[in-house]
Design a protein around this motif. Structure first.
Motif, PDB file in Angstrom:
ATOM      1  N   UNK A 290     -13.571 -17.340  -0.127  1.00 62.57           N
ATOM      2  CA  UNK A 290     -14.038 -17.760  -1.452  1.00 62.57           C
ATOM      3  C   UNK A 290     -14.840 -16.689  -2.188  1.00 62.57           C
ATOM      4  N   UNK A 291     -15.620 -15.902  -1.457  1.00 64.34           N
ATOM      5  CA  UNK A 291     -16.416 -14.873  -2.131  1.00 64.34           C
ATOM      6  C   UNK A 291     -15.531 -13.809  -2.757  1.00 64.34           C
ATOM      7  N   UNK A 292     -14.531 -13.346  -2.010  1.00 59.24           N
ATOM      8  CA  UNK A 292     -13.674 -12.279  -2.537  1.00 59.24           C
ATOM      9  C   UNK A 292     -12.687 -12.827  -3.569  1.00 59.24           C
ATOM     10  N   UNK A 293     -12.337 -14.101  -3.466  1.00 63.89           N
ATOM     11  CA  UNK A 293     -11.371 -14.681  -4.404  1.00 63.89           C
ATOM     12  C   UNK A 293     -12.028 -15.140  -5.694  1.00 63.89           C
ATOM     13  N   UNK A 294     -13.200 -15.766  -5.593  1.00 62.60           N
ATOM     14  CA  UNK A 294     -13.829 -16.372  -6.765  1.00 62.60           C
ATOM     15  C   UNK A 294     -15.099 -15.650  -7.222  1.00 62.60           C
ATOM     16  N   UNK A 295     -16.042 -15.435  -6.300  1.00 59.65           N
ATOM     17  CA  UNK A 295     -17.347 -14.917  -6.702  1.00 59.65           C
ATOM     18  C   UNK A 295     -17.266 -13.517  -7.293  1.00 59.65           C
ATOM     19  N   UNK A 296     -16.691 -12.574  -6.569  1.00 56.79           N
ATOM     20  CA  UNK A 296     -16.712 -11.183  -7.008  1.00 56.79           C
ATOM     21  C   UNK A 296     -15.938 -10.965  -8.306  1.00 56.79           C
ATOM     22  N   UNK A 297     -14.709 -11.492  -8.455  1.00 56.77           N
ATOM     23  CA  UNK A 297     -14.041 -11.331  -9.750  1.00 56.77           C
ATOM     24  C   UNK A 297     -14.808 -11.969 -10.906  1.00 56.77           C
ATOM     25  N   UNK A 298     -15.438 -13.130 -10.650  1.00 55.04           N
ATOM     26  CA  UNK A 298     -16.197 -13.788 -11.714  1.00 55.04           C
ATOM     27  C   UNK A 298     -17.387 -12.940 -12.142  1.00 55.04           C
ATOM     28  N   UNK A 299     -18.086 -12.350 -11.170  1.00 59.95           N
ATOM     29  CA  UNK A 299     -19.218 -11.488 -11.502  1.00 59.95           C
ATOM     30  C   UNK A 299     -18.765 -10.267 -12.302  1.00 59.95           C
ATOM     31  N   UNK A 300     -17.634  -9.676 -11.901  1.00 62.19           N
ATOM     32  CA  UNK A 300     -17.121  -8.510 -12.616  1.00 62.19           C
ATOM     33  C   UNK A 300     -16.748  -8.884 -14.049  1.00 62.19           C
TER      34      UNK A 300
END
Length: 449
Positions: A50-60
């Motif tokens: 979930x972090x690599x799929x949702x969190x990181x792209x959303x932050x970017x």
């Protein structure tokens, strides 16, 4: 041309660098808790996906939108990026880098179109609804257009790598692989291209060089070492920690922002990658299975019996070549940058005006949407009516631009505003809708015209 490339690289980096802490957190979780990690833990390992799929792209995407149009642009980007996230199978870092700035730009243009046309008292209502509607439309556009476009690009890159492999020009694969990695397509290339090829080769000869191409930590290590010795500022300070996470943890994403900050460093990782692949070929190196993550520990564990030394030599050669090229780029780039900065400083000192001209007035309140928006609308209309071309913007206290020269805020917030921008003139008012200070400002600027 070079300045444009560097500016573009700095812009891309600006989307990633503010979130480097999130990448580090994800990197530690990955390195520690996945099945091949240091201390495998199935429950904790559930955080990785979930972090690599949702969190990181959303932050970017949020950071990219915010760079274009502040918090409103950031929120719009965070909404829109879910269109590419749910529409593809791979982590959408590249999609986020496209959707974030695009969303911020669209939101900015909409706000500019509405500027001066919103009745006083309706600012918060219209601002919230406009953001929600634009976010909705951009999310749908991202799902139907941008997502498929990025998926096509990933497929095209994979096919390009296959052509090079089939032509027996394996070291040249680095020309595609290394830039693609920096765009966060490393997992797609590794698992989508080299994984199947590696399985086939292992079945034939017992080991595969394909498992060493994308996972080789040498090129990234060389860049980070050069950054540690020859860079400056935030890059230099963060490089040692990034080296540990990259080389021992196998999280290659940690060094990508450093290359985005200085795009010429692509030459370093391409050169290092090609030198490493050539060395692997020369020494007949290979792994018996995929190294996941791309850590020197994982590579060592996957090396066949008696085949560890060729792997280590190839990694060392790639790191040395990458370091040499990156060091030259850092020396060249920073020397020129320092000279330019010195010239700019001298010119600014020679031509420094005695008094700053005000071309922007900032209204600030707690949220940056309600009372400050009403005040900004009211003052902007008064200035326009008087023929004064000064732009008025509303922000939260925490989002006041650091270069602001004139800030208007409520009396209860004056101290916080002054602390945020100590060099600015801060005018404290009691009523955002009908403060006498508005007419005083109009008269003040009328005298200067």
């Amino acid at each position: 041309m070079k300045e444009k490339v560097q500016k573009f690289g700095r812009f891309l980096s600006g989307m990633v660098m503010p979130n480097i802490g999130a990448f580090i957190a994800w990197g530690f979780i990955t390195a520690l808790f996945i099945p091949d990690g240091w201390i495998p833990n199935e429950k904790f390992g559930e955080l990785v996906g979930p972090m690599v799929t949702y969190l990181l792209p959303t932050l970017i995407a949020y950071s990219g939108g915010k760079m274009i149009h502040g918090t409103r642009g950031g929120v719009t980007g965070a909404i829109a990026v879910f269109g590419v996230i749910v529409g593809t199978e791979v982590p959408m870092f590249l999609g986020a880098m496209i959707v974030g700035p695009l969303s911020g730009w669209v939101m900015k243009k909409v706000d500019e179109a509405l500027d001066g046309k919103i009745p006083a008292g309706f600012e918060m209502l219209i601002n919230n609804f406009s953001l929600g509607i634009i976010g909705l439309l951009l999310a749908l556009f991202s799902l139907t257009a941008i997502g498929p476009m990025v998926a096509w690009a990933i497929t095209a890159l994979g096919n390009g790598v296959k052509v090079i492999v089939n032509a027996k020009l394996l070291p040249l694969a680095s020309i595609i692989v290394e830039p693609a990695k920096v765009l966060f397509l490393n997992n797609a290339i590794n698992h989508g291209v080299f994984g199947p090829l590696g399985i086939e080769q292992v079945q034939e000869v017992g080991k595969s060089i394909f498992y060493l191409i994308e996972t080789n930590p040498g090129p990234g290590l060389g860049v980070l070492l050069a950054c540690m010795f020859f860079s400056k500022g935030e890059e230099r300070q963060s490089a040692p920690g990034a080296i540990i996470i990259h080389f021992f943890g196998g999280i290659h994403e940690i060094y990508f922002p450093y290359i985005l900050m200085q795009p010429l460093l692509l030459l370093a990782v391409i050169g290092g990658g090609a030198a490493g692949v050539f060395t692997f070929q020369l020494l007949n190196a290979g792994l018996v299975g995929p190294a996941s993550p791309g850590s020197i520990l994982a590579l060592s564990a996957m090396a066949p019996k008696g085949g560890l030394l060729p792997v280590l030599i190839g990694v060392a050669v790639s790191a040395a070549v990458s370091f040499a090229i990156a060091a030259a780029i850092y020396k060249m780039g920073h020397a020129k940058s320092t000279l330019e900065e010195s010239k700019q400083t001298m010119d600014s000192l020679k031509n420094k005006p005695k008094q700053h001209n005000i071309d922007l007035i900032i209204f600030a309140c707690d949220a940056g949407m309600g009372s400050s928006a009403m005040g900004a609308t009211t003052l902007q209309k008064k200035l326009n009516k008087a023929g004064i071309t000064i732009r008025v913007e509303n922000h939260s206290i925490e989002e006041i631009p650091l270069d602001a020269k004139l800030v208007i805020t409520h009396q209860s917030l004056q101290a916080r505003a002054q602390e945020r921008v100590p060099q600015a003139e801060v005018i404290a008012i009691q009523n955002f809708l009908s403060a006498p200070e508005y007419d005083q400002l109009v008269e003040r600027f009328t005298r200067k015209v």
